[in-house]
Design an enzyme around this catalytic site. Structure first.
Site, PDB file in Angstrom:
ATOM      1  N   GLN A 149      -5.508   6.521   5.622  1.00  0.00           N
ATOM      2  CA  GLN A 149      -4.487   6.298   6.542  1.00  0.00           C
ATOM      3  C   GLN A 149      -3.330   6.875   6.599  1.00  0.00           C
ATOM      4  OE1 GLN A 149      -2.506   2.383   6.169  1.00  0.00           O
ATOM      5  NE2 GLN A 149      -3.125   1.549   7.802  1.00  0.00           N
ATOM      6  N   ARG A 157      -4.697   1.715  13.612  1.00  0.00           N
ATOM      7  CA  ARG A 157      -4.373   0.386  13.261  1.00  0.00           C
ATOM      8  C   ARG A 157      -3.221  -0.203  13.937  1.00  0.00           C
ATOM      9  NH1 ARG A 157      -3.517  -2.622   7.382  1.00  0.00           N
ATOM     10  NH2 ARG A 157      -5.349  -4.063   7.801  1.00  0.00           N
ATOM     11  N   GLY A 212      -9.901  -6.941   3.025  1.00  0.00           N
ATOM     12  CA  GLY A 212      -8.998  -6.097   2.384  1.00  0.00           C
ATOM     13  C   GLY A 212      -8.764  -6.772   0.819  1.00  0.00           C
ATOM     14  N   ARG A 213      -8.015  -7.783   0.520  1.00  0.00           N
ATOM     15  CA  ARG A 213      -7.959  -8.226  -0.700  1.00  0.00           C
ATOM     16  C   ARG A 213      -9.318  -8.566  -1.443  1.00  0.00           C
ATOM     17  NH1 ARG A 213      -2.922 -12.092   0.693  1.00  0.00           N
ATOM     18  NH2 ARG A 213      -1.351 -10.575   0.927  1.00  0.00           N
ATOM     19  N   TYR A 221       6.138  -0.501  10.328  1.00  0.00           N
ATOM     20  CA  TYR A 221       6.559   0.938   9.856  1.00  0.00           C
ATOM     21  C   TYR A 221       6.463   1.966  11.182  1.00  0.00           C
ATOM     22  CZ  TYR A 221       4.553  -0.795   5.499  1.00  0.00           C
ATOM     23  OH  TYR A 221       4.265  -1.526   4.330  1.00  0.00           O
TER      24      TYR A 221
HETATM   25  C1  8OZ Z   1       1.666  -3.905   0.577  1.00  0.00           C
HETATM   26  C2  8OZ Z   1       2.737  -3.290  -0.089  1.00  0.00           C
HETATM   27  C3  8OZ Z   1       2.987  -1.976   0.405  1.00  0.00           C
HETATM   28  C4  8OZ Z   1       2.519  -1.341   1.499  1.00  0.00           C
HETATM   29  C5  8OZ Z   1       1.018  -2.200   4.895  1.00  0.00           C
HETATM   30  C6  8OZ Z   1       1.060  -0.109   3.871  1.00  0.00           C
HETATM   31  O1  8OZ Z   1       1.631  -3.639   4.970  1.00  0.00           O
HETATM   32  C7  8OZ Z   1       1.328  -1.122   3.447  1.00  0.00           C
HETATM   33  C8  8OZ Z   1       1.873  -1.926   2.257  1.00  0.00           C
HETATM   34  C9  8OZ Z   1       1.260  -3.462   1.899  1.00  0.00           C
HETATM   35  O2  8OZ Z   1       0.559  -1.910   5.791  1.00  0.00           O
END
Ligand code: 8OZ
Length: 375
Positions: free
Chosen positions: A97, A229, A324-325, A182
């Site tokens: 990713q 994503r 995920g988790r 992000y």
């Molecule tokens: C949790 C902690 C740090 C980064 C995301 C890359 O939420 C993350 C991330 C998740 O996409």
């Protein structure tokens, strides 16, 4: 009806089932270099149809958390090669990713860069993870500076280079991280983007950077090796858009001609509620917008799925389901979902940072236990 456990052709890949391991940040790459335990960790989970690595920085400027990996230096590429070799030896398929955090960073994580960069100089009310001797400490993100127009081509070039580096490292492809507040999501959404140039204002402008990145990466490695994503309404990392439905339908219509392998959609709040009454979104309409523009990529859904919800999602038109988790604590999640076996307890204290404990020592159903596992 297809089952979760049926194979599927997705882009350039023959996936052995329709379950993906979602990207999970684990903060175990000191100096941004993955370690040997990371090869073990992913190889243990290779029964997933597709493994998506933890978010991986495309440049030094893209870094926003302690000990997350990169893909911009030769030693990082070499280390990732050991991971992809281990996964392929275990019969898996793995993409990485590609990540630029934008404003979700801390000056201490980008020595020499000055402030983190963003579409506009607006701080995110969120925290990043620093590590003190392997122990996570959550710190406010730093105030960013707005990127100048003439810096944007360099960021697109960094994504392109990282996509090439991913193939050099043996990955089967890449996922563009355009979610969770992000950099690319910051450009998309009104809450973080107040630019008055060709990258801010109307939807077409806010989507421009994402689409340039997607074009550059697909030119470099092919759409059939590229996924993306998106998280239309997540509040993660203090992100919000005034009108996400037309924004994401525009994005999806523009992505359709690129021939992406898949579109990965986080429904609702990342790692939280799937239904956000205050942030409504019609995912079926978004998928229909993509399909009616000719988009043929697999539609991957994510967030809080169980076996039952996943079966229902396939019936409703999803092609892949990302977990995920549950993959953190269950290396053999596939087998557990298939047989209905119980899941191991998940030790949250080892999610971000540390070593083998809570990483490579969770027990499988058949191999029994490893020391210190699944406490
Ligand atoms: C949790 C902690 C740090 C980064 C995301 C890359 O939420 C993350 C991330 C998740 O996409």
């Amino acid at each position: 009806m297809p089952s979760l456990f049926d194979p599927l052709r997705v882009g350039a890949w023959h996936l052995k089932n329709r379950i993906a391991m979602a990207p999970l940040t684990r903060n175990r790459a000191p100096g941004a270099v993955p370690q040997a335990i990371t090869a073990t960790y992913y190889a243990q989970r290779a029964s997933a149809g597709l493994l998506i690595t933890e978010a991986t920085a495309i440049s030094h400027q893209a870094q926003g958390y302690a000990d997350v990996p990169g893909l911009y230096a030769p030693e990082q590429v070499a280390a990732w090669r050991t991971v992809t070799d281990a996964v392929h030896a275990a019969g898996g398929c793995i993409v990485t990713q590609l990540w630029h955090v934008g404003r979700v960073s801390h000056t201490s994580l980008q020595p020499g860069e000055g402030a983190p960069v963003a579409p506009s100089a607006i701080a995110a009310k969120t925290k990043t993870v620093l590590l003190d001797n392997g122990v996570p400490r959550f710190e406010d993100t730093s105030v960013p500076r707005a990127l100048a127009l003439d810096e944007l081509p360099g960021i697109v070039a960094d994504y392109r280079r990282a996509a090439r580096a991913a193939l050099d490292a043996g990955f089967d492809g890449v996922e563009i991280h355009a979610a969770n507040g992000y950099l690319l999501d910051q450009f998309l959404k009104t809450g973080a983007n107040q630019r008055a140039d060709a990258y801010g204002g109307p939807i077409e402008h806010r989507a421009r950077l994402l689409l340039e990145v997607a074009q550059a990466i697909t030119d470099e490695i092919g759409g059939s090796r590229t996924g993306i994503r998106l998280s239309p309404v997540t509040p993660a990392n203090d992100i919000a858009d005034a009108d996400p439905q037309p924004l994401f339908e525009h994005v999806l219509r523009c992505l359709a001609p690129l021939g992406l392998a898949y579109v990965h959609v986080i429904e609702g709040s990342t790692g939280g509620p799937r239904d956000l009454p205050e942030r409504p979104f019609d995912y079926a309409a978004a998928q229909a917008a993509y399909r009616s523009a000719g988009g043929q990529g697999a539609w991957m859904v994510n967030n809080g799925y169980t076996r039952e919800l996943a079966d229902a999602a396939l019936t409703d038109g999803a092609d892949l389901v990302a977990f995920g988790r549950p993959f953190i604590a269950n290396p053999d999640l596939l087998e557990r979902l298939r047989t209905g076996a119980p899941l191991n307890p998940n030790d949250r204290s080892t999610w971000y940072g540390g070593g083998e404990r809570g990483y490579t020592d969770y027990p499988t159903l058949t191999a029994g236990h490893a020391a210190g596992s699944a406490a």
